[in-house]
Design a protein around this motif. Structure first.
Motif, mmCIF file in Angstrom:
data_model
loop_
_atom_site.group_PDB
_atom_site.id
_atom_site.type_symbol
_atom_site.label_atom_id
_atom_site.label_comp_id
_atom_site.label_asym_id
_atom_site.label_seq_id
_atom_site.Cartn_x
_atom_site.Cartn_y
_atom_site.Cartn_z
ATOM 1 N N LYS A 194 0.818 -1.222 0.000
ATOM 2 C CA LYS A 194 0.000 0.000 0.000
ATOM 3 C C LYS A 194 0.845 1.263 0.000
ATOM 4 O O LYS A 194 0.479 2.274 -0.582
ATOM 5 C CB LYS A 194 -0.928 0.005 1.223
ATOM 6 N N THR A 195 1.954 1.200 0.717
ATOM 7 C CA THR A 195 2.814 2.386 0.822
ATOM 8 C C THR A 195 4.273 1.964 0.872
ATOM 9 O O THR A 195 4.623 0.995 1.544
ATOM 10 C CB THR A 195 2.479 3.206 2.090
ATOM 11 N N PRO A 196 5.129 2.669 0.165
ATOM 12 C CA PRO A 196 6.556 2.319 0.162
ATOM 13 C C PRO A 196 7.330 2.899 1.344
ATOM 14 O O PRO A 196 8.537 2.741 1.423
ATOM 15 C CB PRO A 196 7.038 2.941 -1.159
ATOM 16 N N SER A 197 6.629 3.566 2.268
ATOM 17 C CA SER A 197 7.298 4.257 3.356
ATOM 18 C C SER A 197 8.164 3.306 4.191
ATOM 19 O O SER A 197 7.699 2.279 4.673
ATOM 20 C CB SER A 197 6.261 4.930 4.263
ATOM 21 N N LYS A 198 9.428 3.679 4.358
ATOM 22 C CA LYS A 198 10.331 2.883 5.181
ATOM 23 C C LYS A 198 9.985 2.999 6.659
ATOM 24 O O LYS A 198 10.327 2.115 7.450
ATOM 25 C CB LYS A 198 11.775 3.324 4.950
ATOM 26 N N ALA A 199 9.308 4.089 7.017
ATOM 27 C CA ALA A 199 8.949 4.296 8.423
ATOM 28 C C ALA A 199 8.071 3.157 8.920
ATOM 29 O O ALA A 199 8.257 2.661 10.038
ATOM 30 C CB ALA A 199 8.229 5.629 8.593
ATOM 31 N N TYR A 200 7.113 2.732 8.097
ATOM 32 C CA TYR A 200 6.226 1.638 8.499
ATOM 33 C C TYR A 200 7.014 0.346 8.719
ATOM 34 O O TYR A 200 6.758 -0.401 9.668
ATOM 35 C CB TYR A 200 5.139 1.418 7.456
ATOM 36 N N GLN A 201 7.948 0.087 7.830
ATOM 37 C CA GLN A 201 8.746 -1.124 7.966
ATOM 38 C C GLN A 201 9.575 -1.081 9.249
ATOM 39 O O GLN A 201 9.719 -2.081 9.950
ATOM 40 C CB GLN A 201 9.653 -1.300 6.737
ATOM 41 N N ASN A 202 10.109 0.087 9.558
ATOM 42 C CA ASN A 202 10.872 0.243 10.795
ATOM 43 C C ASN A 202 9.978 0.099 12.021
ATOM 44 O O ASN A 202 10.387 -0.454 13.050
ATOM 45 C CB ASN A 202 11.564 1.610 10.820
ATOM 46 N N HIS A 203 8.748 0.593 11.908
ATOM 47 C CA HIS A 203 7.803 0.472 13.022
ATOM 48 C C HIS A 203 7.466 -0.988 13.289
ATOM 49 O O HIS A 203 7.343 -1.405 14.449
ATOM 50 C CB HIS A 203 6.528 1.256 12.726
ATOM 51 N N PHE A 204 7.290 -1.770 12.228
ATOM 52 C CA PHE A 204 6.996 -3.198 12.412
ATOM 53 C C PHE A 204 8.199 -3.934 13.007
ATOM 54 O O PHE A 204 8.046 -4.838 13.825
ATOM 55 C CB PHE A 204 6.610 -3.844 11.075
ATOM 56 N N LYS A 205 9.385 -3.527 12.608
ATOM 57 C CA LYS A 205 10.592 -4.126 13.187
ATOM 58 C C LYS A 205 10.669 -3.826 14.678
ATOM 59 O O LYS A 205 10.986 -4.711 15.490
ATOM 60 C CB LYS A 205 11.828 -3.581 12.464
ATOM 61 N N LEU A 206 10.363 -2.572 15.029
ATOM 62 C CA LEU A 206 10.347 -2.180 16.440
ATOM 63 C C LEU A 206 9.261 -2.931 17.195
ATOM 64 O O LEU A 206 9.480 -3.386 18.334
ATOM 65 C CB LEU A 206 10.130 -0.675 16.558
ATOM 66 N N LEU A 207 8.089 -3.083 16.581
ATOM 67 C CA LEU A 207 6.977 -3.788 17.226
ATOM 68 C C LEU A 207 7.356 -5.230 17.541
ATOM 69 O O LEU A 207 7.119 -5.727 18.652
ATOM 70 C CB LEU A 207 5.750 -3.743 16.318
ATOM 71 N N GLU A 208 7.956 -5.903 16.565
ATOM 72 C CA GLU A 208 8.368 -7.298 16.778
ATOM 73 C C GLU A 208 9.407 -7.392 17.882
ATOM 74 O O GLU A 208 9.327 -8.259 18.780
ATOM 75 C CB GLU A 208 8.931 -7.861 15.471
ATOM 76 N N GLN A 209 10.374 -6.498 17.846
ATOM 77 C CA GLN A 209 11.435 -6.500 18.860
ATOM 78 C C GLN A 209 10.873 -6.249 20.255
ATOM 79 O O GLN A 209 11.248 -6.939 21.222
ATOM 80 C CB GLN A 209 12.450 -5.413 18.496
ATOM 81 N N THR A 210 9.963 -5.283 20.367
ATOM 82 C CA THR A 210 9.422 -4.945 21.682
ATOM 83 C C THR A 210 8.518 -6.051 22.211
ATOM 84 O O THR A 210 8.512 -6.340 23.413
ATOM 85 C CB THR A 210 8.650 -3.608 21.622
ATOM 86 N N TRP A 211 7.741 -6.659 21.348
ATOM 87 C CA TRP A 211 6.924 -7.801 21.767
ATOM 88 C C TRP A 211 7.814 -8.907 22.336
ATOM 89 O O TRP A 211 7.549 -9.437 23.421
ATOM 90 C CB TRP A 211 6.123 -8.337 20.576
ATOM 91 N N LEU A 212 8.854 -9.254 21.597
ATOM 92 C CA LEU A 212 9.707 -10.372 22.011
ATOM 93 C C LEU A 212 10.486 -10.064 23.279
ATOM 94 O O LEU A 212 10.700 -10.939 24.119
ATOM 95 C CB LEU A 212 10.671 -10.733 20.874
ATOM 96 N N GLN A 213 10.900 -8.807 23.457
ATOM 97 C CA GLN A 213 11.754 -8.459 24.593
ATOM 98 C C GLN A 213 10.975 -8.014 25.826
ATOM 99 O O GLN A 213 11.443 -8.207 26.948
ATOM 100 C CB GLN A 213 12.729 -7.352 24.183
ATOM 101 N N GLU A 214 9.803 -7.422 25.635
ATOM 102 C CA GLU A 214 9.076 -6.822 26.758
ATOM 103 C C GLU A 214 7.639 -7.310 26.910
ATOM 104 O O GLU A 214 7.211 -7.680 28.002
ATOM 105 C CB GLU A 214 9.053 -5.287 26.614
ATOM 106 N N TYR A 215 6.885 -7.307 25.818
ATOM 107 C CA TYR A 215 5.445 -7.485 25.931
ATOM 108 C C TYR A 215 5.030 -8.916 26.265
ATOM 109 O O TYR A 215 4.078 -9.125 27.023
ATOM 110 C CB TYR A 215 4.743 -7.050 24.639
ATOM 111 N N ILE A 216 5.719 -9.891 25.695
ATOM 112 C CA ILE A 216 5.317 -11.283 25.958
ATOM 113 C C ILE A 216 5.352 -11.580 27.446
ATOM 114 O O ILE A 216 4.419 -12.173 28.001
ATOM 115 C CB ILE A 216 6.204 -12.284 25.191
ATOM 116 N N VAL A 217 6.415 -11.166 28.110
ATOM 117 C CA VAL A 217 6.532 -11.471 29.539
ATOM 118 C C VAL A 217 5.439 -10.772 30.338
ATOM 119 O O VAL A 217 4.813 -11.380 31.234
ATOM 120 C CB VAL A 217 7.941 -11.123 30.079
ATOM 121 N N GLU A 218 5.152 -9.500 30.029
ATOM 122 C CA GLU A 218 4.132 -8.782 30.804
ATOM 123 C C GLU A 218 2.729 -9.333 30.555
ATOM 124 O O GLU A 218 1.956 -9.518 31.499
ATOM 125 C CB GLU A 218 4.185 -7.285 30.487
#
Length: 381
Positions: A194-218
């Motif tokens: 839908k959009t070529p924006s790199k910001a979205y791709q970076n946001h998804f990378k951050l989301l995956e990282q934060t889920w794995l490092q912080e959110y799953i445990v909480e």
């Protein structure tokens, strides 16, 4: 020279180990059931002292060319000594009636839910940051006056979940992380078209990282507390939100935090109750929760939906429940309806509160006094 400075610091670290071991001998007046914790700390300190002596007795101790490796070893040992001194030893050295009451409370709760870790946790009532846990040190921190209250105690169970998660992290995260990463990849691919924006791709990378490092445990600890004490944890979480930051949708897409958004945490609790067949309490909590959200000025942004979808939260709830059933943790709905049963008592307290909020404190004061007399019976505290 640096080598001489370093050698002196290693000698001082060894002295600190021996000093702390001597301090342990002053704790003979503590209850017998705490001797296991004292002995464990002593064993750890003796092992550290031995390892430090190994550095000192090495013929190459302080040789300039080997300093880097020796300093790395020293740092590890210094960190371990510091952790023992500032956590378990400090707690044991200043152990008081409140600590012992909560130790007995935690021990009874653990017995009733068939807690499956090696030893019961120590409880410190000197918390400077609400309820919190130190999984490696096996300590749960509790606010100073919580021995006089009941409605917030389900948050203690959330912290107990951190200790359990520390043991069973792999069993929870391995199956779930595959589901999570698949979901994020699918959403990333959809948006990429839908959009070529790199910001979205970076946001998804951050989301995956934060889920794995912080959110799953909480989220797992929220699910654990719900599994063990049922709707009492949902009500307790709502109570906590009344006195917390009103930004219940933070962090959102492109943002990160140590904890997931409170709105998502409440949904995870409600989805867990649904999985456990507690439809009536889901309806009751949801009614209050929706009313509470209407009062707040906060609202989700347009991309919040990517962060915590129900399908992912439900899959995590299923996985955590599966692991707890496998290891034999007893869920709230299999506990006896007895005033001596702590998971039942936590639910009973909220039931009494809803019956008559203005008069609740009288019942709570009487109940807590009775509970303290039972748990501290035949003790010097």
């Amino acid at each position: 020279m640096m080598s001489q400075f370093f050698c002196g610091q290693v000698m001082l670290l060894l002295k600190r180990c021996h000093t702390l071991i001597e301090h342990l001998k002053d704790l003979n007046n503590l209850p017998e059931e705490l001797k296991l914790h004292i002995n464990n700390v002593s064993t750890e300190l003796e092992k550290l002292a031995y390892d430090i002596e190994e550095i000192i007795n090495d013929p190459d101790f302080g040789v300039e060319i080997l300093l880097k490796n020796q300093i790395n070893s020293y740092r590890r040992y210094a960190e371990d000594v510091n952790i023992l001194e500032t956590s378990k030893l400090t707690l044991l050295y200043h152990f008081n009636r409140k600590d012992y009451y909560f130790y007995k409370f935690a021990k009874l709760f653990c017995e009733q839910v068939n807690y499956c870790c090696e030893e019961y946790p120590l409880i410190s009532t000197h918390s400077s940051d609400y309820f919190s846990a130190l999984p490696i040190e096996n300590i749960i921190n509790v606010p100073l006056c919580e021995d006089n209250f009941l409605l917030a105690i389900p948050d203690f169970v959330h912290e107990l979940g951190h200790l359990l998660y520390n043991y069973y992290e792999t069993e929870i995260t391995q199956p779930f992380s595959k589901i999570l990463c698949k979901y994020i990849k699918e959403q990333r691919d959809i948006l990429k078209n839908k959009t070529p924006s790199k910001a979205y791709q970076n946001h998804f990378k951050l989301l995956e990282q934060t889920w794995l490092q912080e959110y799953i445990v909480e989220f797992s600890c929220d699910i654990c507390a719900t599994y063990l004490v049922g709707s009492a944890y949902g009500w307790s979480h709502l109570r906590l939100l009344l006195e917390s930051d009103p930004e219940i949708y933070y962090p959102s897409f492109g943002e990160e935090g140590s904890h997931p958004a409170d709105e998502a945490r409440m949904r995870a609790i409600l989805l867990t109750l649904e999985e456990l067949g507690e439809s009536e309490q889901v309806e009751n909590i949801t009614q209050e929760w929706e009313h509470f959200k209407l009062i707040l000025v906060d609202s989700p942004d347009g991309e919040y939906e990517y962060c915590y979808p129900n399908e992912i939260l439900r899959q995590l709830a299923k996985q955590v429940i599966k692991v707890w059933e496998k290891v034999g943790l007893v869920p709230y709905h299999k506990q006896p309806d007895s005033k001596d049963n702590l998971p039942f008592l936590m639910r009973k307290a909220w039931e009494k509160f809803h019956e008559n909020p203005r008069e609740y404190t009288k019942w709570e004061t009487k109940t807590v006094t009775e509970l303290q007399s039972v748990l501290l019976k035949d003790t010097n505290y």
